[in-house]
Design a protein around this motif. Structure first.
Motif, mmCIF file in Angstrom:
data_model
loop_
_atom_site.group_PDB
_atom_site.id
_atom_site.type_symbol
_atom_site.label_atom_id
_atom_site.label_comp_id
_atom_site.label_asym_id
_atom_site.label_seq_id
_atom_site.Cartn_x
_atom_site.Cartn_y
_atom_site.Cartn_z
ATOM 1 N N LEU A 81 -5.435 39.758 32.534
ATOM 2 C CA LEU A 81 -6.276 39.099 31.678
ATOM 3 C C LEU A 81 -6.707 40.185 30.559
ATOM 4 O O LEU A 81 -7.088 39.813 29.075
ATOM 5 C CB LEU A 81 -7.693 38.828 32.518
ATOM 6 C CG LEU A 81 -8.921 38.028 31.697
ATOM 7 C CD1 LEU A 81 -8.016 36.704 31.203
ATOM 8 C CD2 LEU A 81 -9.957 37.752 32.540
ATOM 9 N N ARG A 82 -6.843 41.372 30.643
ATOM 10 C CA ARG A 82 -7.241 42.601 29.796
ATOM 11 C C ARG A 82 -6.110 42.308 28.540
ATOM 12 O O ARG A 82 -6.370 42.262 27.428
ATOM 13 C CB ARG A 82 -7.191 43.582 30.360
ATOM 14 C CG ARG A 82 -7.575 44.814 29.248
ATOM 15 C CD ARG A 82 -7.234 46.340 29.762
ATOM 16 N NE ARG A 82 -7.260 47.272 28.687
ATOM 17 C CZ ARG A 82 -6.993 48.460 28.629
ATOM 18 N NH1 ARG A 82 -6.300 48.641 29.889
ATOM 19 N NH2 ARG A 82 -6.858 49.286 27.705
ATOM 20 N N VAL A 83 -4.915 42.045 29.123
ATOM 21 C CA VAL A 83 -3.691 41.993 28.252
ATOM 22 C C VAL A 83 -3.852 41.162 27.278
ATOM 23 O O VAL A 83 -3.536 40.823 25.921
ATOM 24 C CB VAL A 83 -2.378 42.058 28.852
ATOM 25 C CG1 VAL A 83 -1.014 41.671 28.035
ATOM 26 C CG2 VAL A 83 -2.173 43.253 29.897
ATOM 27 N N LEU A 84 -4.203 39.815 27.624
ATOM 28 C CA LEU A 84 -4.329 38.465 26.932
ATOM 29 C C LEU A 84 -5.375 38.845 25.980
ATOM 30 O O LEU A 84 -5.182 38.376 24.656
ATOM 31 C CB LEU A 84 -4.721 37.472 28.053
ATOM 32 C CG LEU A 84 -5.022 36.055 27.394
ATOM 33 C CD1 LEU A 84 -3.849 35.467 26.612
ATOM 34 C CD2 LEU A 84 -5.813 34.976 28.209
ATOM 35 N N PHE A 85 -6.639 39.201 26.266
ATOM 36 C CA PHE A 85 -7.648 39.413 25.225
ATOM 37 C C PHE A 85 -7.155 40.541 24.262
ATOM 38 O O PHE A 85 -7.445 40.145 22.992
ATOM 39 C CB PHE A 85 -8.962 40.153 26.155
ATOM 40 C CG PHE A 85 -9.701 39.340 27.007
ATOM 41 C CD1 PHE A 85 -9.385 37.914 26.951
ATOM 42 C CD2 PHE A 85 -10.756 39.561 27.786
ATOM 43 C CE1 PHE A 85 -10.157 36.898 27.946
ATOM 44 C CE2 PHE A 85 -11.344 38.918 28.618
ATOM 45 C CZ PHE A 85 -11.186 37.576 28.623
ATOM 46 N N GLU A 86 -6.631 41.600 24.534
ATOM 47 C CA GLU A 86 -6.060 42.410 23.614
ATOM 48 C C GLU A 86 -5.017 42.009 22.855
ATOM 49 O O GLU A 86 -4.900 42.384 21.520
ATOM 50 C CB GLU A 86 -6.036 43.730 24.234
ATOM 51 C CG GLU A 86 -7.021 44.369 24.755
ATOM 52 C CD GLU A 86 -6.750 45.970 25.337
ATOM 53 O OE1 GLU A 86 -5.465 46.208 25.515
ATOM 54 O OE2 GLU A 86 -7.771 46.508 25.450
ATOM 55 N N PHE A 87 -4.238 40.937 23.284
ATOM 56 C CA PHE A 87 -3.322 40.405 22.355
ATOM 57 C C PHE A 87 -3.776 39.877 21.460
ATOM 58 O O PHE A 87 -3.352 39.856 20.126
ATOM 59 C CB PHE A 87 -2.330 39.381 23.314
ATOM 60 C CG PHE A 87 -1.369 38.385 22.812
ATOM 61 C CD1 PHE A 87 -0.175 38.806 22.560
ATOM 62 C CD2 PHE A 87 -1.667 37.182 22.379
ATOM 63 C CE1 PHE A 87 0.920 38.049 21.853
ATOM 64 C CE2 PHE A 87 -0.873 36.344 21.612
ATOM 65 C CZ PHE A 87 0.494 36.805 21.643
ATOM 66 N N PHE A 88 -4.713 38.761 21.631
ATOM 67 C CA PHE A 88 -5.264 38.302 20.453
ATOM 68 C C PHE A 88 -6.295 38.959 19.697
ATOM 69 O O PHE A 88 -6.116 38.932 18.497
ATOM 70 C CB PHE A 88 -6.500 37.120 21.018
ATOM 71 C CG PHE A 88 -5.605 35.724 21.374
ATOM 72 C CD1 PHE A 88 -5.355 34.748 20.374
ATOM 73 C CD2 PHE A 88 -4.822 35.380 22.545
ATOM 74 C CE1 PHE A 88 -4.463 33.486 20.548
ATOM 75 C CE2 PHE A 88 -4.351 34.296 22.833
ATOM 76 C CZ PHE A 88 -4.155 33.577 22.085
ATOM 77 N N LEU A 89 -6.877 39.912 20.085
ATOM 78 C CA LEU A 89 -7.874 40.793 19.438
ATOM 79 C C LEU A 89 -6.929 41.578 18.317
ATOM 80 O O LEU A 89 -7.624 42.251 17.519
ATOM 81 C CB LEU A 89 -8.786 41.486 20.185
ATOM 82 C CG LEU A 89 -9.647 40.702 20.879
ATOM 83 C CD1 LEU A 89 -10.689 41.654 21.781
ATOM 84 C CD2 LEU A 89 -10.746 39.828 19.947
ATOM 85 N N VAL A 90 -5.840 41.942 18.778
ATOM 86 C CA VAL A 90 -4.936 42.853 17.982
ATOM 87 C C VAL A 90 -3.965 41.994 16.946
ATOM 88 O O VAL A 90 -3.891 42.117 15.766
ATOM 89 C CB VAL A 90 -4.352 43.956 18.888
ATOM 90 C CG1 VAL A 90 -3.203 44.638 17.809
ATOM 91 C CG2 VAL A 90 -5.188 44.855 19.252
ATOM 92 N N ARG A 91 -3.327 41.203 17.592
ATOM 93 C CA ARG A 91 -2.377 40.346 17.115
ATOM 94 C C ARG A 91 -2.524 38.875 16.446
ATOM 95 O O ARG A 91 -1.943 38.390 15.798
ATOM 96 C CB ARG A 91 -1.244 39.833 18.233
ATOM 97 C CG ARG A 91 -0.435 41.105 18.714
ATOM 98 C CD ARG A 91 0.964 40.826 19.331
ATOM 99 N NE ARG A 91 1.729 40.163 18.149
ATOM 100 C CZ ARG A 91 2.552 39.276 18.090
ATOM 101 N NH1 ARG A 91 2.141 38.039 19.032
ATOM 102 N NH2 ARG A 91 3.228 39.026 17.025
ATOM 103 N N GLY A 92 -4.093 38.765 16.488
ATOM 104 C CA GLY A 92 -4.399 37.370 15.944
ATOM 105 C C GLY A 92 -4.352 37.578 14.298
ATOM 106 O O GLY A 92 -4.171 38.766 13.791
#
Length: 318
Positions: A88-99
């Protein structure tokens, strides 16, 4: 934050912690389920890079962030509560960095919109609440990191003053994570990061402390010959170089802000799209030696860092 080295310590307590990770966060009887099993998790920035464009050859239109690129890491238990686990942390950081957004607020909005599309009910409310808390943590992380003014010089070994700065940053970051998420979840999500940085800094301090010199040779024991001493020096130099390289990567990841990582991501996309466009205009025939040389030259020009070249190859470029 965080390279995909150094994982094993992360999981030494993870299974036990997972069951209580968010008991403080939701009322009794509405506690998210523990993950069924832990999986190896790279450090935050490299996970994000590896989670996208890792297989096949994406077309330029595929570089836009969408639901299919996002890591699949949302699950609910039998009671309909969110399963809170390391992915779940991976998912959050995926959007917060790759958005695609130019600032953290815009990327956090993309994350919440994704959660709206993917999960509903109690789990949806829990996911969005935790996502908002994670965005607030990312903002506080960057502000706290900026206040430290840590300026590492490339691959150079940190000075004693910089090691002290890094130690202060590691302690502050650990406290921020605990205050943001509670001790159990902070340990589950970030325990390896904090332990690894603390271990590396202890090693740097130990290495900088002058030793007592070689131990005296026992009575009657022959001194090592010159060839043996030379082999020891060469082995020591190789070991030290490997250690310094690992530390350099770890410290760079630990002192990378979310905004800087997002900027690197935007740069990567621009380089990738330009590569695709320029490669399509090459004159040499596909499969020829001439085309291979042209592609090699183009990659060296448009992917200037080793990180970008590795990621480009993983993306399946010619």
């Amino acid at each position: 934050m965080t390279k995909s080295l150094y994982r094993e310590r992360y999981w030494i307590g993870a299974a036990a912690l997972a069951g209580v990770a968010l008991a403080w966060y939701w009322p009794s009887g509405d506690t998210p389920a523990a993950p069924a099993r832990p999986a190896a998790a790279p450090a935050w920035y490299d996970r994000i890079g590896a989670s996208s464009m890792g297989s096949g050859l994406p077309q330029p239109s595929e570089l836009a962030l969408d639901d299919q690129l996002a890591p699949s890491s949302l699950a609910t238990d039998a009671a309909g509560n969110l399963v809170v686990d390391p992915p779940l942390r991976v998912l959050f950081e995926f959007f917060l960095v790759r958005g695609d957004g130019a600032d953290l607020n815009a990327r956090a909005d993309q994350l919440r919109a994704y959660l709206d599309r993917q999960v509903s009910g109690a789990a949806g409310a829990q996911a969005k609440k935790l996502a908002s808390r994670y965005a607030a943590y990312a903002r506080a992380h960057d502000e706290l990191l900026a206040s430290q003014r840590i300026a590492l010089a490339g691959d150079a070994v940190p000075t004693a003053q910089q090691v002290d700065q890094l130690a202060t940053w590691q302690q502050q970051r650990a406290r921020l994570r605990q205050s943001s998420f509670g001790p159990a979840l902070a340990e589950l999500w970030f325990g390896a990061d904090d332990a690894e940085l603390a271990h590396a800094l202890a090693g740097l301090r130990e290495h900088a402390t002058p030793g007592a010199g070689p131990a005296a040779t026992e009575a009657g024991e022959a001194e090592p010959d010159s060839n043996t001493l030379r082999e020891r020096r060469l082995h020591g130099a190789t070991r030290d170089a490997a250690r310094d390289n690992d530390n350099s990567e770890l410290l760079a990841a630990a002192t990378l802000s979310y905004e800087a990582a997002a900027g690197e991501e935007r740069q990567w996309r621009a380089h990738y799209l330009r590569y695709r466009a320029d490669a399509a205009r090459l004159s040499a025939a596909p499969g020829s030696d001439a085309r291979r040389r042209q592609l090699d030259a183009l990659q060296a020009q448009l992917f200037p860092t080793e990180r970008e070249r590795i990621r480009a190859r993983a993306s399946g470029i010619e």
